[in-house]
Design a protein around this motif. Structure first.
Motif, PDB file in Angstrom:
ATOM      1  N   ARG A  41       0.841  -1.200   0.000  1.00 18.54           N
ATOM      2  CA  ARG A  41       0.000   0.000   0.000  1.00 18.54           C
ATOM      3  C   ARG A  41       0.883   1.260   0.000  1.00 18.54           C
ATOM      4  N   ILE A  42       1.930   1.187   0.796  1.00 18.58           N
ATOM      5  CA  ILE A  42       2.822   2.366   0.851  1.00 18.58           C
ATOM      6  C   ILE A  42       3.513   2.560  -0.497  1.00 18.58           C
ATOM      7  N   LEU A  43       3.898   1.448  -1.092  1.00 20.51           N
ATOM      8  CA  LEU A  43       4.510   1.523  -2.421  1.00 20.51           C
ATOM      9  C   LEU A  43       3.564   2.201  -3.406  1.00 20.51           C
ATOM     10  N   GLU A  44       2.312   1.795  -3.364  1.00 22.35           N
ATOM     11  CA  GLU A  44       1.337   2.358  -4.313  1.00 22.35           C
ATOM     12  C   GLU A  44       1.156   3.865  -4.073  1.00 22.35           C
ATOM     13  N   ALA A  45       1.046   4.236  -2.799  1.00 18.91           N
ATOM     14  CA  ALA A  45       0.859   5.657  -2.470  1.00 18.91           C
ATOM     15  C   ALA A  45       2.038   6.478  -2.982  1.00 18.91           C
ATOM     16  N   TYR A  46       3.249   5.982  -2.786  1.00 14.42           N
ATOM     17  CA  TYR A  46       4.438   6.688  -3.264  1.00 14.42           C
ATOM     18  C   TYR A  46       4.415   6.832  -4.782  1.00 14.42           C
ATOM     19  N   GLU A  47       4.060   5.749  -5.436  1.00 13.46           N
ATOM     20  CA  GLU A  47       4.084   5.812  -6.906  1.00 13.46           C
ATOM     21  C   GLU A  47       3.033   6.778  -7.439  1.00 13.46           C
ATOM     22  N   ARG A  48       1.896   6.788  -6.794  1.00 10.53           N
ATOM     23  CA  ARG A  48       0.858   7.700  -7.259  1.00 10.53           C
ATOM     24  C   ARG A  48       1.227   9.159  -6.982  1.00 10.53           C
ATOM     25  N   ALA A  49       1.745   9.410  -5.783  1.00  7.48           N
ATOM     26  CA  ALA A  49       1.994  10.800  -5.408  1.00  7.48           C
ATOM     27  C   ALA A  49       3.324  11.313  -5.955  1.00  7.48           C
ATOM     28  N   LEU A  50       4.354  10.468  -5.934  1.00 10.86           N
ATOM     29  CA  LEU A  50       5.693  10.970  -6.246  1.00 10.86           C
ATOM     30  C   LEU A  50       6.312  10.322  -7.474  1.00 10.86           C
ATOM     31  N   ALA A  51       5.579   9.423  -8.107  1.00  7.77           N
ATOM     32  CA  ALA A  51       6.061   8.754  -9.319  1.00  7.77           C
ATOM     33  C   ALA A  51       7.341   7.969  -9.090  1.00  7.77           C
ATOM     34  N   ARG A  52       7.528   7.478  -7.889  1.00  7.02           N
ATOM     35  CA  ARG A  52       8.689   6.627  -7.628  1.00  7.02           C
ATOM     36  C   ARG A  52       8.356   5.657  -6.492  1.00  7.02           C
ATOM     37  N   PRO A  53       9.065   4.533  -6.439  1.00  4.40           N
ATOM     38  CA  PRO A  53       8.860   3.634  -5.303  1.00  4.40           C
ATOM     39  C   PRO A  53       9.615   4.180  -4.091  1.00  4.40           C
ATOM     40  N   PRO A  54       9.160   3.874  -2.880  1.00  2.00           N
ATOM     41  CA  PRO A  54       9.892   4.331  -1.698  1.00  2.00           C
ATOM     42  C   PRO A  54      11.122   3.458  -1.482  1.00  2.00           C
ATOM     43  N   ALA A  55      12.135   4.026  -0.855  1.00  2.00           N
ATOM     44  CA  ALA A  55      13.276   3.223  -0.427  1.00  2.00           C
ATOM     45  C   ALA A  55      12.815   2.364   0.742  1.00  2.00           C
ATOM     46  N   ALA A  56      13.554   1.293   0.993  1.00  2.00           N
ATOM     47  CA  ALA A  56      13.169   0.380   2.070  1.00  2.00           C
ATOM     48  C   ALA A  56      13.053   1.146   3.389  1.00  2.00           C
ATOM     49  N   LYS A  57      13.967   2.070   3.591  1.00  2.00           N
ATOM     50  CA  LYS A  57      13.969   2.856   4.814  1.00  2.00           C
ATOM     51  C   LYS A  57      12.690   3.692   4.911  1.00  2.00           C
ATOM     52  N   GLU A  58      12.253   4.173   3.763  1.00  2.00           N
ATOM     53  CA  GLU A  58      11.044   5.003   3.747  1.00  2.00           C
ATOM     54  C   GLU A  58       9.802   4.178   4.066  1.00  2.00           C
ATOM     55  N   VAL A  59       9.777   2.940   3.571  1.00  2.00           N
ATOM     56  CA  VAL A  59       8.650   2.061   3.879  1.00  2.00           C
ATOM     57  C   VAL A  59       8.606   1.836   5.388  1.00  2.00           C
ATOM     58  N   ASP A  60       9.757   1.535   5.963  1.00  5.70           N
ATOM     59  CA  ASP A  60       9.805   1.324   7.412  1.00  5.70           C
ATOM     60  C   ASP A  60       9.344   2.567   8.164  1.00  5.70           C
ATOM     61  N   GLY A  61       9.854   3.703   7.690  1.00  5.25           N
ATOM     62  CA  GLY A  61       9.492   4.964   8.342  1.00  5.25           C
ATOM     63  C   GLY A  61       7.993   5.199   8.290  1.00  5.25           C
ATOM     64  N   ALA A  62       7.403   4.901   7.148  1.00  9.75           N
ATOM     65  CA  ALA A  62       5.965   5.125   6.978  1.00  9.75           C
ATOM     66  C   ALA A  62       5.183   4.197   7.899  1.00  9.75           C
ATOM     67  N   LEU A  63       5.616   2.932   7.950  1.00  8.74           N
ATOM     68  CA  LEU A  63       4.903   1.972   8.803  1.00  8.74           C
ATOM     69  C   LEU A  63       4.977   2.399  10.260  1.00  8.74           C
ATOM     70  N   THR A  64       6.158   2.829  10.664  1.00 10.59           N
ATOM     71  CA  THR A  64       6.327   3.279  12.045  1.00 10.59           C
ATOM     72  C   THR A  64       5.434   4.486  12.321  1.00 10.59           C
ATOM     73  N   PHE A  65       5.425   5.399  11.365  1.00  7.95           N
ATOM     74  CA  PHE A  65       4.627   6.611  11.536  1.00  7.95           C
ATOM     75  C   PHE A  65       3.141   6.270  11.669  1.00  7.95           C
ATOM     76  N   ILE A  66       2.669   5.413  10.776  1.00 12.78           N
ATOM     77  CA  ILE A  66       1.243   5.055  10.794  1.00 12.78           C
ATOM     78  C   ILE A  66       0.888   4.389  12.121  1.00 12.78           C
ATOM     79  N   ALA A  67       1.762   3.487  12.556  1.00 12.75           N
ATOM     80  CA  ALA A  67       1.499   2.815  13.829  1.00 12.75           C
ATOM     81  C   ALA A  67       1.480   3.828  14.972  1.00 12.75           C
ATOM     82  N   GLY A  68       2.392   4.773  14.903  1.00 13.83           N
ATOM     83  CA  GLY A  68       2.498   5.782  15.962  1.00 13.83           C
ATOM     84  C   GLY A  68       1.234   6.627  16.045  1.00 13.83           C
ATOM     85  N   ILE A  69       0.737   7.034  14.899  1.00 13.12           N
ATOM     86  CA  ILE A  69      -0.477   7.859  14.878  1.00 13.12           C
ATOM     87  C   ILE A  69      -1.646   7.047  15.427  1.00 13.12           C
ATOM     88  N   GLU A  70      -1.703   5.807  14.973  1.00 10.19           N
ATOM     89  CA  GLU A  70      -2.822   4.970  15.392  1.00 10.19           C
ATOM     90  C   GLU A  70      -2.845   4.855  16.905  1.00 10.19           C
TER      91      GLU A  70
END
Lengths: 1186, 483
Positions: free
Chosen positions: A1122-1151
């Protein structure tokens, strides 16, 4: 050196010329010198970074780095130099020293201050005080011209006006001192300070400002002919030499050669090519204003064949999205809007037709010369075979019509000239990049455009028809876009309606005359009734509850009912506050429509006078009629029109005093269209002291005297306006109310001929006097016209009685007094008329311009004022380019077509250059001529003229095809560079003027909005039409309509209404240019309100939620996908592995953090993903295109 | 023009650079501001870092010369208050009530009027200065010794739209920057968490946003509206200032995440002032979001202060809130605050009732504002301006109304740099025309700029090939009112 200090636009002193040494330059040099000096005298431990800080503090942008080993000055732009906060304290001391030194030097007059002194102090004085009479090229007063130094020194019939350096010998000075017989200016003595200025100016040797001294008439001809060499912009482009280059491998297109030449001259290299993802994102935003979809990116990445990028360009150019993006660019230039703005902000209901025309023109790749011709003279092009083309061309002329106008100007001639000026300004700036409008009041100060040329062009626009009339709140012209048979059918229909109107009017008139005739028999009663009403008007009833609203307590004997508690009625319940929210009467229009009403049964113990008060009454739509026990006792006031209602101060207000019977009474409040809001009503015994006369409403007074209430209203108004006027026939009647007697000199001041009939007349009562008036009015009516001619008194009585706007004119609501049969007949006729009107097809319309009713050359308006006219000048084009001998414009034609043809001549020096430059600007973020709307002397010079000329010539060669220009530009290495930073290049060319890399550009307002919707999958790609719900010419910005425009639609932003003077907040925050003036160079600011939008904007919140929901609805994928798809749609690129981790951590944190705020786990989950989507769209990477 | 060396700095930045990079806000302690401080104060400024790379467009900029006022509060009476019923006492108008006007009317009028109409209100003299005020303003009358009246104002346009634009922008023909924008452009804002120019509940007609727009000046100088006409002052807010969905600490988490992404990107791209600036702008927005609602929230003001402004009374509550909000914004360094009493003063009829009601709504709040400013020591460097787009005819429209009259009207100023207790200029015997020491809007503009330390002929902006000024080619400073 000087070139590097070329002043930036927008920050230049007035009336100064570039070629002369400028004080500012010398200041900068002085500063540099000081810094230089300090660098050598201070301890050498100071770093360059510290010096950079010093420079910046004193306002020096470039640093002359001089070292022992390098004697050649090298320029560093200190703005880009690394800084470490503030320089150390000793250096700061230096700063202050420099500052003080410079400050003092700046305040001392210097030798080169003459022109500046002249411009600052003398010219304004001359313009204001002297030039009105002493500037005419043909007949200046006294033969003296004070608008040039030569004129001043040459003088007039009395000899030289000024002797340079000798104030005492200068006639001008003696004249303004006004001590001798020659006293100037005639309007009064100048201030002492002004005289001192003139004295000093003469002492200084009469310095003059620097300006292109182009005058009208002979001088102008001389000047324009002799000007050599001509300013670059007025010379047609010629194919430039191909520059010699080193790095030929980089050159894919001649564009690259011209760019590379600039870079190599400075020892710079172009940035490496952009990667494919960057390139497709750039190209897609550039051509369509939208991000590429992941699929489009994928296809491009996979396309390894040669020409892959060319295929992307072709695909983008073929998409309708292209016209929406590039059409919008042109709409900036065409200062497009859907409302008038300025004073009366009326809806341009049909403006969108022009907008859609522009979008289509870009999509169809309409040749630009054709595009220009259609917009200026679409109606004058040879008649096309098909209607569609004809409509398109009419619509195109909307370009001239849809500017902002002062529609409520009391001076119609000024209104017309202001509209002409607006058209002329827009036309010359849009197509030629010239500020011709500067020459409205005087010859252009910098460009060779004499005032006469302005009026030559103005004559063309004045001979065209933009407006139907110039009344206050004027009407603009519109075309009906329908085939001729339909237009004729419409016309026939309108004629029939007009005939019916005539019939209705004639029947009504007969009845009105009858009513008036009857009323005239009762003139005496009207006089008495009107007098009473005026007397009652003076009594201002106070609400029964005390004045202070908060502490007010109604008296104990008051009866209060809430508004909604009515016993019978069809008024909305509860009543809604805010006039806009009050539902309109849904009944049929016209007579017999059910009124809105509310009835309250009120019981009182005793019969008598009672006061009715209303709480918090809203009065904007008019006030209610009051009926007591089935009898109309008070008529409400009409609506407040074209007026903003501000928050009502509120509280109780008195509606009147009415007689009630003991026991049950019915109070009925009634309104014909919108039942106004009020909170409560109150009934209390009349608070007037016993013995006071109770004020009665006009309806009640009319009943008392047996007169018609509608005529009575007119009598009251008539009497009011003639109150006390000695020339009024009513003088005696009015005097009586002040002093009930005709004794003594009571009528001595009466100047009306009517006084003749009152000489030695001594009535005993007011009634008797009224009777006398009635007799006289009737006598005047009986007598023949010739009798009245010989009797001035009778003549005035007749005149008043029959005046068009007099008291016996037909009341607007006269119909209700007609006999029933006539009323039915009229109702029937109106029904038929309505049927006709309903059958009227709602044919599409477009704003546009046609040939005027009067075609004529125009006289020069001296100093821009139509009150003072100079010589008449023929309609023709700018002589600096078109020359002196031009083919005269036919006396039967406005000349718009000829103007358009002249502009689109292949060798016109400006048209192709200006548009080629605009195209370049919209691709690269900066024009080759950075001042895209100004190619004149005060504009900026081209940074690469050979490139500009080469492009302009190709543009014409390729049949003015804009799409070809895109291909030409985008297939160059220049376009395809990356935006990679290069420290060395950044020092040499910090603003990237030479294009050593691609400019990183912020998305424009529309793209930001559209992209948020596109990325979330919500964008609606329907094209065309209007989202405005207003009727044509409706007021767009009064209170009731505030927020009436729905900007939350999912259509592309280009289709949202542009409301002048009331722009959509989001557009405003993101630099949409003011839609009242042409602008081809949008700003790109970074301001806090933009961040507020990203954080809190309704659109952002709505669409990020929908994006989050969409992502979560995907089945069979994990969160990383899902994060990959969001990145591709918004930024036209796949996220780096670090970015995926960062996003997952962020989402969990907000939740987790949301647990404190949201109980529903599912909602928390969506919320957290929404936060992630918001973050993506708030990121710099989203909003900046590399 | 600008020989003033400090503002030179400003010129050195190309507009493009300035805008592209621009302000990170108002956040960065900008260079120009630093320099200004440096010149004014003997002390060295602290070692704050100069972050953003370039000055914020709202950074404090030094004036051309020492200012008398630092900020402006403009109390705009929309509709055209009648001079002869408020401050311009005309005994002959009373004497000649009902007689024809004994001289020519102007060439262009908006409609026909009849004979002379005396004011329905009595005039009395007040204070040490003995100035005349009608019974419309019993509270304000007590403050006359603080006021400086210009009795001889005049304009050129007899319609609301044109006159409003002329008053606010100097031009009744074209879209031009408003005076608040010019002032903010010239001086910047003293509060880097707030816009420099705020207009409370502005009108949407008669030029609408053009009356507070920046036209060709860069967007940051445009007036930020709080609410709009018809919105109660208590409900007015800045666009996008709040988000009811996202709790504050969650928003901070979101922001931290975005900023982390942004900084990572910036590290990869190399120096970029715009990217850097946008990072700053988010921090500023976050601060503004915290600060602005607090500034608007007057609930924590003591009851006595609220009472002073008439907030306890329904009649005066709304305008009282606006005035109190204006003081709070001014106090926090907002450069130009406009308060509008919207389109109420247009009495073609019902003069007696409606002028009385209007005056009642503003009298106490304005008086309260003046007292409050004075008590806080703010009045000495705050310029308070009161006035409408034109005056009204001394001749009658109907029996109880007056028409528009741009030929003469009264403005008053108070506070920073004007002579208190002064009456400047005068009208003819009936108050129809300004005759002595006439002051056009251009002159008023020149004077306002002067009081703020700016020369109106030097405050220019290059656009479309020429340098524009607030006063165009007109305007003289009204020296007679300067303290």
């Amino acid at each position: 050196m000087r070139n590097t200090f070329a002043a930036p636009k927008g920050m230049r002193p007035p009336h100064r010329e570039r070629r002369l040494p400028r004080r500012r330059d010398s200041l900068e040099l002085a500063r540099i010198g000081l810094i230089d000096h300090l660098m050598f005298t201070l301890p050498g431990a100071t770093s360059m970074a510290d010096w950079a800080a010093v420079c910046r503090l004193v306002g020096v942008t470039r640093l002359v780095r001089r070292t022992a080993s390098n004697a050649v000055p090298a320029c560093d732009n200190v703005l880009t130099m690394p800084m470490r906060g503030n320089p150390p304290a000793p250096l700061l001391k230096c700063v202050r020293l420099i500052a003080l030194a410079l400050l003092s030097s700046a305040l001392c007059p210097a030798a080169d201050d003459g022109p500046e002194f002249f411009e600052t102090h003398v010219r304004p004085l001359l313009v204001r005080q002297c030039l009105p009479c002493h500037s005419s090229p043909t007949a200046p007063m006294g033969g003296l011209r004070l608008d040039s130094r030569e004129g001043v020194l040459k003088g007039g019939s009395r000899g030289p006006a000024i002797v340079a350096g000798k104030p005492a010998e200068s006639i001008l000075l003696r004249a303004v001192r006004q001590t001798e017989s020659l006293r100037m200016p005639p309007s009064g003595k100048l201030k002492d300070a002004d005289i001192a200025i003139l004295t000093q100016w003469i002492e200084m040797g009469v310095p003059w400002g620097v300006e292109a001294r182009v005058e009208t008439g002979a001088e102008a001809r001389q000047q324009t002919a002799a000007a050599k060499p001509k300013f670059w912009a007025f010379v047609p482009p010629r194919d430039p030499q191909k520059p010699p280059l080193k790095n030929t491998a980089w050159v894919q297109s001649p564009i690259d050669a011209f760019i590379l030449a600039g870079l190599e001259a400075k020892g710079l290299n172009p940035a490496p090519p952009a990667d494919k993802r960057t390139l497709i994102r750039r190209a897609t935003f550039d051509l369509t204003g939208l991000p590429p979809t992941p699929r489009e990116v994928e296809e491009f990445l996979e396309d390894q064949r040669p020409g892959a990028f060319a295929r992307v360009i072709d695909r983008l150019l073929a998409a309708p999205r292209y016209g929406e993006r590039w059409g919008r660019h042109w709409l900036d230039v065409a200062r497009y809007a859907d409302s008038n703005g300025l004073d009366e902000n009326l809806v341009y209901r049909h403006a969108w037709q022009y907008r859609d025309y522009v979008i289509q023109a870009f999509n169809k790749d309409k040749p630009y010369d054709q595009f220009v011709k259609e917009q200026l003279a679409g109606d004058l092009l040879p008649r096309p075979a098909d209607d569609a083309t004809q409509f398109e061309r009419w619509t195109a002329t909307g370009f001239l019509s849809l500017g902002a106008k002062m529609l409520a100007e009391d001076d119609p001639a000024k209104m017309e000239m202001d509209i002409v000026d607006e058209q002329l300004d827009t036309t010359t700036r849009a197509f030629m990049g010239l500020t011709v409008a500067c020459a409205r009041c005087h010859d252009h100060k910098f460009d060779p455009i004499p005032q006469a040329d302005y009026y030559s062009l103005a004559g063309i626009f004045k001979s065209s028809k933009t407006m139907e009339d110039f009344k206050v709140v004027a009407t603009w012209h519109e075309y009906v876009l329908a085939p001729a048979p339909e237009r004729e059918k419409l016309k026939a229909l309108l004629d029939r309606i007009a005939a019916m109107n005539k019939e209705i009017a004639s029947i009504s008139k007969a009845e009105d005359d009858r009513l008036a005739g009857e009323a005239r028999r009762k003139t005496g009663a009207y006089l008495l009734a009107a007098g009473d009403t005026l007397r009652f008007e003076q009594v201002h009833l106070k609400p029964v509850a005390a004045e202070s609203k908060t502490s007010s307590k109604p008296p104990a004997n008051a009866l209060i009912r809430t508004a909604a508690s009515f016993d019978r009625g069809n008024a909305p319940r509860p009543l809604e506050k805010g006039e806009a929210k009050t539902p309109a009467n849904t009944g049929r229009a016209g007579r017999g429509a059910p009124v809105l009403f509310a009835e309250y049964d009120i019981a009182v113990p005793t019969a008598g006078d009672y006061q009715l008060d209303l709480l918090e009454e809203e009065t904007g739509s008019g006030t209610v009629d009051v009926w007591i026990n089935g009898v109309l006792e008070k008529r409400g006031a009409g609506p407040v029109t074209n007026r903003e209602a501000s928050p009502d101060a509120g509280g109780w207000s008195a509606a009147g005093i009415f007689q009630l019977v003991a026991g049950k009474n019915t109070i009925r409040l009634e309104h014909k269209s919108r039942f106004p809001y009020f909170e409560s009503l109150l009934i209390a015994p009349s608070p007037l002291p016993p013995g006071t006369e109770t004020p009665r409403s006009p309806v009640q007074v009319a009943r008392q005297y047996g007169v018609n209430p509608s005529f009575l209203d007119q009598w009251v108004e008539y009497m009011r306006t003639s109150k006390g006027a000695p020339h009024s026939v009513l003088y005696a009647m009015l005097a009586w109310s002040a002093q009930p007697s005709m004794a003594g000199g009571a009528l001595s001041g009466w100047t009306s001929p009517a006084a003749e009939r009152f000489r030695d007349y001594h009535p005993k009562t007011r009634e008797e006097l009224a009777g006398r008036y009635q007799e006289l009015f009737l006598e005047a009516e009986r007598k023949s016209e010739s009798d009245r001619k010989s009797d001035a008194a009778l003549a005035v009585f007749h005149e008043e009685s029959f005046a068009k706007a007099g008291p016996f004119r037909a009341p607007s609501d006269a119909r209700q007094y007609y006999p029933q049969a006539v009323q039915s007949q009229l109702t029937q006729l109106e029904k038929e008329r309505k049927a006709l009107e309903d059958s009227k097809p709602d044919l599409p319309k477009a704003m546009g311009v046609s040939e005027g009713d009067k075609i004529a050359d125009l006289a020069i308006n001296l100093r821009g004022s139509h009150w003072t006219l100079g010589e008449v000048v023929p309609r023709r084009f700018l002589r600096v380019m078109a020359g002196e001998s031009q083919t005269p414009i036919d006396a039967t034609q406005s000349g718009r077509l000829q103007l358009a043809e002249w502009l689109t001549e292949p060798n016109h020096p400006l048209t192709s250059r200006v548009m080629a430059n605009r195209i370049w600007r919209w691709h690269f973020g900066r024009g080759i001529v950075p001042s895209v709307d100004n190619f004149g002397r005060l504009g900026e010079m081209p940074t690469n003229q050979p490139l500009l000329d080469w492009l302009a010539l190709r543009f014409v060669e390729q049949k003015w095809s804009i799409k070809q220009m895109h291909r030409l530009i985008m297939l160059s290495s220049t376009y395809q560079m990356s935006s990679a930073y290069d420290g060395h290049a950044a020092e040499i060319d910090p603003e990237n003027t030479l294009l050593w890399r691609a400019n990183r550009q912020r998305l424009e307002a529309e793209s930001i909005r559209d992209s948020v919707m596109a990325v979330s999958g919500d964008l609606d790609l329907t094209m065309g039409g209007t989202l405005f719900t207003f009727k044509d010419r409706a007021y767009v910005a009064d209170t009731s309509k505030r927020g009436g425009v729905d900007y939350a639609r999912n259509r592309r932003a280009v289709y949202l209404p542009v409301v002048r003077s009331n722009m959509y907040e989001m557009f405003q925050a993101f630099d949409l240019p003011d839609p009242s003036t042409p602008n081809g160079d949008r700003n790109s600011t970074v301001i806090a309100p933009q961040a507020l939008f990203a954080m809190n904007g309704d659109i952002v919140l709505k669409h990020t939620r929908s994006m989050a929901e969409g992502l979560l609805a995907r089945t069979g994928v994990d969160d990383s996908a899902r994060i990959l798809e969001a990145y591709e749609r918004a930024l036209a690129r796949p996220p780096a592995a670090k970015e995926v981790d960062g996003a997952l951590t962020f989402i969990a944190g907000i939740e987790k953090a949301m647990e404190a705020h949201e109980k529903d786990a599912a909602k928390r989950h969506v919320f957290a993903w929404q936060s992630f989507c918001k973050a993506l769209m708030a990121s710099n990477e989203f909003i900046y295109v590399n | 023009m600008n020989r003033h060396w400090n503002s030179y700095l400003n010129q050195r930045l190309s507009r493009r650079e300035l805008l592209r990079v621009s302000s990170t806000g108002f956040g960065a302690l900008a260079l120009a501001g630093l320099l200004a401080e440096e010149v004014r104060a003997e002390e060295m400024p602290g070692a704050e870092s100069v972050t953003g790379g370039a000055p914020s467009p709202l950074a404090v900029k030094p004036p051309h010369f020492a200012p008398k006022a630092k900020r402006v509060i403009f109390l705009f009476m929309h509709g055209g208050p009648s001079q002869v019923d408020t401050f311009d006492y005309k005994p002959l108008l009373i004497r000649d009530h009902g007689k024809p006007l004994p001289f020519q009317r102007p060439k262009v009028v908006s409609s026909e009027t009849f004979n002379l109409l005396k004011s329905p209100w009595a005039f009395r003299q007040y204070g040490q200065s003995g100035m005349w005020v009608s019974d419309l303003f019993p509270e304000l009358a007590q403050r006359v010794d603080d006021l400086c009246f210009i009795k001889s104002m005049y304009g050129s346009n007899s319609r609301h739209g044109g006159a409003l634009l002329e008053l606010h922008t100097g031009s009744d023909t074209f879209v031009r920057p408003s005076m608040g924008s010019w002032i903010t452009y010239g001086l910047g804002s003293e509060n880097q968490s707030m816009p420099g120019f705020i207009t409370i509940c502005p009108t949407q007609s008669h030029g609408g946003a053009n009356n507070f727009g920046s036209a060709f000046l860069p967007a940051p100088y445009a007036g930020t509206p709080i609410g709009a006409v018809g919105v109660k002052a208590r409900d007015a807010k800045i666009p996008y200032i709040a988000n009811t969905e996202t709790p504050r600490e969650i928003q901070r988490m979101e922001l931290d995440y975005v900023q982390q992404m942004n900084r990572q990107q910036l590290a990869a791209t190399g120096p970029d002032a715009a990217l850097d600036g946008r990072i700053e702008s988010f921090e500023l927005a976050f601060r503004m979001q915290s600060e602005a609602p607090g500034l608007q929230d007057i609930s924590r003001e003591p009851a006595a202060t609220q009472k002073l402004y008439g907030i306890d009374d329904r009649v005066t509550e709304d305008f009282g809130r606006q005035c109190l909000m204006a003081r709070r914004l001014s106090e926090k360094g907002v450069r130009f605050v406009q308060v509008s009493h919207t389109y109420k003063w247009d009495q073609h009829s019902d003069l007696l009732r409606d002028h009385a009601q209007n005056a009642r709504e503003v009298d106490k709040p304005i008086s309260g504002l003046l007292q409050d400013l004075k008590a806080r020591g703010l009045l000495k460097d705050t310029l308070v301006i009161w006035g409408g787009e034109f005056g009204r005819t001394p001749t009658a429209q109907g029996s109880d109304g007056r028409d528009h009259n741009p030929e003469a009207f009264t403005f008053w100023l108070a506070g920073g740099g004007v002579k208190p207790g002064l009456q400047y200029g005068s009208t003819d015997d009936y108050g129809y025309y300004a005759v002595e020491n006439k002051v056009h809007f251009h002159d008023l503009h020149a004077t306002i700029l002067h009081l703020l330390g700016m020369d109106h002929t030097r405050l220019t902006y290059r656009y479309a090939g020429r340098d524009f000024r607030l006063t165009d080619v007109h305007g003289n400073v009204v020296n007679g009112i300067l303290a």
